[in-house]
Design an enzyme around this catalytic site. Structure first.
Site, PDB file in Angstrom:
ATOM      1  N   GLU A  89       0.614  -0.824   0.247  1.00 27.62           N
ATOM      2  CA  GLU A  89       0.260  -0.565   0.067  1.00 27.62           C
ATOM      3  C   GLU A  89       0.731   1.157   0.188  1.00 27.62           C
ATOM      4  O   GLU A  89       0.342   2.482  -0.267  1.00 27.62           O
ATOM      5  CB  GLU A  89      -0.917  -0.098   0.804  1.00 27.62           C
ATOM      6  N   GLU A 120       7.261 -21.416   8.550  1.00 23.40           N
ATOM      7  CA  GLU A 120       7.767 -20.855   9.178  1.00 23.40           C
ATOM      8  C   GLU A 120       8.531 -22.031   9.974  1.00 23.40           C
ATOM      9  O   GLU A 120       9.337 -20.804  11.242  1.00 23.40           O
ATOM     10  CB  GLU A 120       6.394 -20.427  10.657  1.00 23.40           C
TER      11      GLU A 120
END
Length: 306
Positions: A89, A120
């Site tokens: 963004e 992860e």
């Protein structure tokens, strides 16, 4: 931390007494419960105000001036996706180079839309991701992990430190539950989730707010904002052109037709259009003045008036 390690002591894994009867609540009771619990999010941000301010200053110093560093968010699962979202963004909001703020997610693009939580657990993959980006002393690496123990993130932070980068850690557990050596340690303590262990809830919300504050404030310090207006907005569609024109109308006290013409003369650069209007400079001279002042509109206008 091994696959068999017990994480039950972590704050993010605790059961919330307020939601013990979650499956028996009416829809309205569910909404009210979520609302009450989410009130803790703002309190957690407030409790970390000093740490967030240090992260802002550290980031602005790294990205601006002669350093021209980069900001990297790195995480897995929800935490990683939030980092990617915030990074994505920045270019349309601040017209920043897409390389300036980057999100790194365990599992890459595929993990954006399909859970890849097993990825992860490999610290070496996090370290490799940092090495692949050639992170260096001018960069900032923000590790994001709600529970604070994610090996992928901790491996990335360790690698970033060896390369001389500034490091920030964002987690939702107390330091003593997941200690780490970083430049800025941000602990957003929102408490146990309504749905036990589901850190996409309060932990995700508070992380999103923290990232909003960090990136937006750093961009403000880099001169990408005038007052509270996005003067570096990229005019890439009709909505953003309308916003650009309205910004010029308001700040320059022009009618819409005049503001639109000025925007065109500036090459659809709001900041430059305002500088041209306030100083009488044409586009090339105005851009040169902005460049001399690091893109900071207030400084450029003051220099032209001196």
């Amino acid at each position: 931390m091994s696959d068999s390690a017990d994480r039950g002591h972590l704050l993010t894994e605790q059961a919330n007494a307020a939601s013990r009867d979650l499956d028996r609540l009416s829809s309205l009771e569910l909404v009210d419960l979520f609302n009450r619990e989410d009130e803790k999010v703002l309190a957690a941000i407030g409790a970390c105000r000093s740490e967030l301010a240090r992260a802002i200053d550290l980031t602005a110093a790294s990205l601006g001036g002669d350093r021209s560093g980069r900001l990297f968010y790195i995480g897995a699962g929800t935490s990683g996706r939030l980092g990617v979202l915030d990074a994505a963004e920045c270019p349309p909001t601040f017209c920043s180079d897409p390389e300036m703020v980057q999100g790194i997610l365990a599992g890459g693009r595929d993990a954006l839309v399909r859970s890849s939580e097993a990825l992860e657990d490999r610290a070496e993959d996090g370290a490799a991701a940092i090495a692949e980006k050639a992170v260096g002393k001018n960069d900032v690496v923000v590790g994001i992990t709600a529970g604070g123990t994610t090996p992928y993130v901790r491996g990335a932070i360790a690698e970033a430190k060896t390369r001389g980068a500034a490091t920030v850690f964002i987690a939702c557990v107390p330091t003593e539950q997941a200690p780490i050596d970083v430049d800025v340690d941000i602990r957003l303590l929102v408490g146990a989730e309504i749905l036990t262990g589901s850190t996409r809830l309060k932990a995700g919300t508070v992380t999103k707010l923290a990232l909003n504050i960090l990136s937006t404030s750093a961009m403000v310090k880099l001169g990408k904002v005038y007052g509270n207006r996005m003067v570096d907005v990229a005019v890439t569609n009709s909505k953003l052109r309308d916003r650009a024109v309205r910004t010029i109308c308001d700040l320059a006290d022009l009618d819409r037709e005049s503001a639109s013409a000025l925007l065109d003369r500036s090459g659809e650069r709001v900041k430059l259009a305002l500088l041209m209007h306030w100083t009488g400079l044409e586009a090339d001279a105005g851009q040169e003045l902005l460049d001399r002042h690091g893109g900071r509109l207030r400084e450029a206008v003051a220099a032209a008036s001196a």
